[in-house]
Structures are given as C-alpha cells and as structure tokens.
Design a protein around this motif. Structure first.
Motif, PDB file in Angstrom:
ATOM      1  N   ILE A 108       0.868  -1.176   0.000  1.00 19.66           N
ATOM      2  CA  ILE A 108       0.000   0.000   0.000  1.00 19.66           C
ATOM      3  C   ILE A 108       0.905   1.226   0.000  1.00 19.66           C
ATOM      4  O   ILE A 108       1.832   1.318   0.816  1.00 19.66           O
ATOM      5  N   LYS A 109       0.641   2.156  -0.906  1.00 14.17           N
ATOM      6  CA  LYS A 109       1.367   3.429  -0.960  1.00 14.17           C
ATOM      7  C   LYS A 109       0.340   4.533  -1.168  1.00 14.17           C
ATOM      8  O   LYS A 109      -0.303   4.590  -2.215  1.00 14.17           O
ATOM      9  N   VAL A 110       0.184   5.391  -0.145  1.00 13.98           N
ATOM     10  CA  VAL A 110      -0.785   6.480  -0.199  1.00 13.98           C
ATOM     11  C   VAL A 110      -0.191   7.689   0.515  1.00 13.98           C
ATOM     12  O   VAL A 110       0.268   7.572   1.661  1.00 13.98           O
ATOM     13  N   ASN A 111      -0.211   8.835  -0.114  1.00 14.00           N
ATOM     14  CA  ASN A 111       0.226  10.100   0.503  1.00 14.00           C
ATOM     15  C   ASN A 111       1.637  10.035   1.078  1.00 14.00           C
ATOM     16  O   ASN A 111       1.933  10.668   2.083  1.00 14.00           O
ATOM     17  N   GLY A 112       2.516   9.268   0.460  1.00 14.72           N
ATOM     18  CA  GLY A 112       3.885   9.144   0.947  1.00 14.72           C
ATOM     19  C   GLY A 112       4.063   8.095   2.036  1.00 14.72           C
ATOM     20  O   GLY A 112       5.179   7.869   2.509  1.00 14.72           O
ATOM     21  N   THR A 156       3.552   4.037   3.451  1.00 17.52           N
ATOM     22  CA  THR A 156       3.568   2.693   2.896  1.00 17.52           C
ATOM     23  C   THR A 156       3.515   1.660   4.020  1.00 17.52           C
ATOM     24  O   THR A 156       3.922   1.949   5.143  1.00 17.52           O
ATOM     25  N   ASN A 157       3.036   0.476   3.671  1.00 23.14           N
ATOM     26  CA  ASN A 157       3.088  -0.638   4.615  1.00 23.14           C
ATOM     27  C   ASN A 157       4.310  -1.528   4.357  1.00 23.14           C
ATOM     28  O   ASN A 157       4.449  -2.585   4.948  1.00 23.14           O
ATOM     29  N   GLU A 158       5.201  -1.074   3.484  1.00 27.65           N
ATOM     30  CA  GLU A 158       6.438  -1.806   3.225  1.00 27.65           C
ATOM     31  C   GLU A 158       7.378  -1.682   4.419  1.00 27.65           C
ATOM     32  O   GLU A 158       7.315  -0.710   5.171  1.00 27.65           O
ATOM     33  N   SER A 159       8.285  -2.631   4.552  1.00 21.49           N
ATOM     34  CA  SER A 159       9.321  -2.529   5.583  1.00 21.49           C
ATOM     35  C   SER A 159      10.353  -1.496   5.146  1.00 21.49           C
ATOM     36  O   SER A 159      10.847  -1.548   4.022  1.00 21.49           O
ATOM     37  N   LEU A 160      10.650  -0.580   6.041  1.00 24.84           N
ATOM     38  CA  LEU A 160      11.625   0.469   5.773  1.00 24.84           C
ATOM     39  C   LEU A 160      12.793   0.337   6.741  1.00 24.84           C
ATOM     40  O   LEU A 160      12.664  -0.254   7.800  1.00 24.84           O
ATOM     41  N   GLU A 161      13.896   0.928   6.374  1.00 26.31           N
ATOM     42  CA  GLU A 161      15.024   1.103   7.283  1.00 26.31           C
ATOM     43  C   GLU A 161      14.955   2.547   7.784  1.00 26.31           C
ATOM     44  O   GLU A 161      14.138   3.339   7.315  1.00 26.31           O
ATOM     45  N   ILE A 165      -0.712  11.321  11.232  1.00 20.54           N
ATOM     46  CA  ILE A 165      -0.952  12.755  11.485  1.00 20.54           C
ATOM     47  C   ILE A 165       0.374  13.499  11.646  1.00 20.54           C
ATOM     48  O   ILE A 165       0.539  14.604  11.109  1.00 20.54           O
ATOM     49  N   ASN A 166       1.328  12.903  12.359  1.00 20.46           N
ATOM     50  CA  ASN A 166       2.618  13.558  12.577  1.00 20.46           C
ATOM     51  C   ASN A 166       3.540  13.470  11.366  1.00 20.46           C
ATOM     52  O   ASN A 166       4.604  14.081  11.359  1.00 20.46           O
ATOM     53  N   GLY A 167       3.164  12.700  10.354  1.00 23.91           N
ATOM     54  CA  GLY A 167       3.991  12.569   9.161  1.00 23.91           C
ATOM     55  C   GLY A 167       5.207  11.686   9.356  1.00 23.91           C
ATOM     56  O   GLY A 167       6.201  11.835   8.644  1.00 23.91           O
ATOM     57  N   CYS A 168       5.142  10.752  10.290  1.00 21.55           N
ATOM     58  CA  CYS A 168       6.274   9.862  10.546  1.00 21.55           C
ATOM     59  C   CYS A 168       6.113   8.602   9.685  1.00 21.55           C
ATOM     60  O   CYS A 168       5.464   7.623  10.081  1.00 21.55           O
ATOM     61  N   VAL A 169       6.708   8.644   8.511  1.00 20.81           N
ATOM     62  CA  VAL A 169       6.581   7.570   7.530  1.00 20.81           C
ATOM     63  C   VAL A 169       7.102   6.244   8.083  1.00 20.81           C
ATOM     64  O   VAL A 169       6.482   5.196   7.884  1.00 20.81           O
ATOM     65  N   TYR A 170       8.235   6.291   8.791  1.00 16.58           N
ATOM     66  CA  TYR A 170       8.806   5.057   9.327  1.00 16.58           C
ATOM     67  C   TYR A 170       7.862   4.405  10.340  1.00 16.58           C
ATOM     68  O   TYR A 170       7.527   3.229  10.219  1.00 16.58           O
ATOM     69  N   CYS A 171       7.431   5.165  11.349  1.00 19.19           N
ATOM     70  CA  CYS A 171       6.542   4.601  12.371  1.00 19.19           C
ATOM     71  C   CYS A 171       5.219   4.148  11.760  1.00 19.19           C
ATOM     72  O   CYS A 171       4.685   3.102  12.134  1.00 19.19           O
ATOM     73  N   ALA A 172       4.700   4.920  10.823  1.00 16.64           N
ATOM     74  CA  ALA A 172       3.449   4.535  10.178  1.00 16.64           C
ATOM     75  C   ALA A 172       3.608   3.200   9.458  1.00 16.64           C
ATOM     76  O   ALA A 172       2.705   2.352   9.501  1.00 16.64           O
ATOM     77  N   SER A 173       4.748   2.970   8.813  1.00 11.40           N
ATOM     78  CA  SER A 173       4.943   1.699   8.101  1.00 11.40           C
ATOM     79  C   SER A 173       4.981   0.527   9.083  1.00 11.40           C
ATOM     80  O   SER A 173       4.344  -0.498   8.853  1.00 11.40           O
ATOM     81  N   VAL A 174       5.707   0.692  10.187  1.00 15.21           N
ATOM     82  CA  VAL A 174       5.809  -0.381  11.185  1.00 15.21           C
ATOM     83  C   VAL A 174       4.434  -0.701  11.772  1.00 15.21           C
ATOM     84  O   VAL A 174       4.032  -1.866  11.862  1.00 15.21           O
ATOM     85  N   HIS A 175       3.690   0.326  12.147  1.00 14.47           N
ATOM     86  CA  HIS A 175       2.422   0.084  12.836  1.00 14.47           C
ATOM     87  C   HIS A 175       1.286  -0.241  11.871  1.00 14.47           C
ATOM     88  O   HIS A 175       0.329  -0.900  12.274  1.00 14.47           O
TER      89      HIS A 175
END
Length: 194
Positions: free
Chosen positions: A5-9, A11-16, A92-102
């Motif tokens: 899933i990729k929406v508004n920057g 993702t549910n992908e695993s990130l570093e 809401i905070n725009g934290c792409v990394y945390c959003a992907s993990v959670h």
C-alpha cells in the motif's frame, strides 16, 4: 501482509531508518550499552535508531521498558486497537517510518489492509466502525489539540465497551507515539529498501 500500500507518501512496506548523528558501533559498545540493546528490541544491535539512542543507555533503557509495557501488555486494550492508535498518530505527525511499522502490525493483528489504506489517505474519514471512529478521534485530538480532549471522547470509548484500563492503555499508546514520532522525525530519516 497483503499487497503493498502506498498512499500520501506512506507505505506498509518494511523500511530502514538512517540516523543523522553518529551511532554507537556494537563492537565498541560498553557492557552497559550491550545489555540495554539486548533488552530493548531483537534487532536493536543492527538498528540505527537504537544504536543512536544507546549513547544514553539509561534513557534508552527507560524508553524501552516504557514502550514495551505500553504496546505489549498482556491485559487491557487489545493489540490491534493500540496499533490503530499508533498508526493514526504516526500518519498525522507525518512519521513515515513509524506509520509503516504500525501499519504492518495493525494489518497482521486485524487483517484489515483496507483500513490501513484509509488511515494513510485521511484518518478523519478512515473509520469503518463506531469503535474505529472513537479510537481515531481520541488519537487525533490528543495529537493535534491535546488541550481540547474532554469527557465526550472518553464516553465514546466507553460506549464501545472499553473499560477504564483499556481507555488508559489507548491514551498511553497515543501519547508514547507523540514522543516516538518526534524522535524519529528529528534524529534521522526513513530509507526505502525497495
């Protein structure tokens, strides 16, 4: 996990995640630092986030114990609801990394990839149930205007069958992500692996 899933920057992908400050090299870490890393997270010895925070092992130790107690407590609010709160705050905070993990954790626990996509698009319109709505509205209020939270938010959660301990668990999970997001956003950046 479902499809990517990729929406508004988001993702549910695993990130570093890459730190902007120097990290502790594991081979040069003190015994205290190693002990804290080992107690913090299974991948802490390879994570820039933990290797940066372990410069102050006592603080990381307190952070890890607090985080783990809030997010992984065996009783109280179910894990999926905690993860929905964390996902909402991170979006809401725009934290792409945390959003992907959670997003991944919420999806694993709830099997609701469509809900992840909806939160990425807009938490204000993401709710699929009245319970989702109560959780998202509390998380949004605590993130955007914590001084505006009132008993109506609490009553909405009680109307969904949550008891006081479950509500407190939700508030703790939302609050710790205010902190976690700010550390992630101000100490480094997400790195896409694909």
């Amino acid at each position: 996990m479902s499809d990517v899933i990729k929406v508004n920057g988001f993702t549910n992908e695993s990130l570093e995640w890459k730190a902007w400050l120097d990290v502790v090299k594991v081979e040069q870490a003190t015994p205290e630092q190693i002990a804290v890393l080992e107690a913090s997270h299974p991948q802490a010895k390879t994570s820039d986030y933990y290797l940066l925070l372990v410069h102050q092992p006592e603080i990381l130790n307190h952070r890890s114990h607090t985080y783990n107690a809030i997010m992984y407590a065996p009783r109280g609010l179910n894990r999926a609801d905690r993860e929905l709160g964390a996902l909402t705050v991170s979006q809401i905070n725009g934290c792409v990394y945390c959003a992907s993990v959670h997003a991944q954790r919420f999806e694993q626990l709830s099997k609701r990839a469509d809900m992840v996509e909806a939160v990425f698009a807009d938490p204000a319109t993401a709710a699929q149930t009245s319970r989702d709505k109560a959780i998202i509205e509390l998380a949004t209020s605590l993130t955007k205007q914590p001084d505006h939270l009132d008993d109506a938010y609490i009553q909405a959660l009680k109307d969904e069958g949550m008891d006081d301990v479950e509500i407190l668990d939700l508030i703790h999970s939302v609050a710790i992500f205010g902190w976690a997001n700010r550390l992630m956003l101000n100490l480094g950046e997400p790195v896409y692996t694909n």
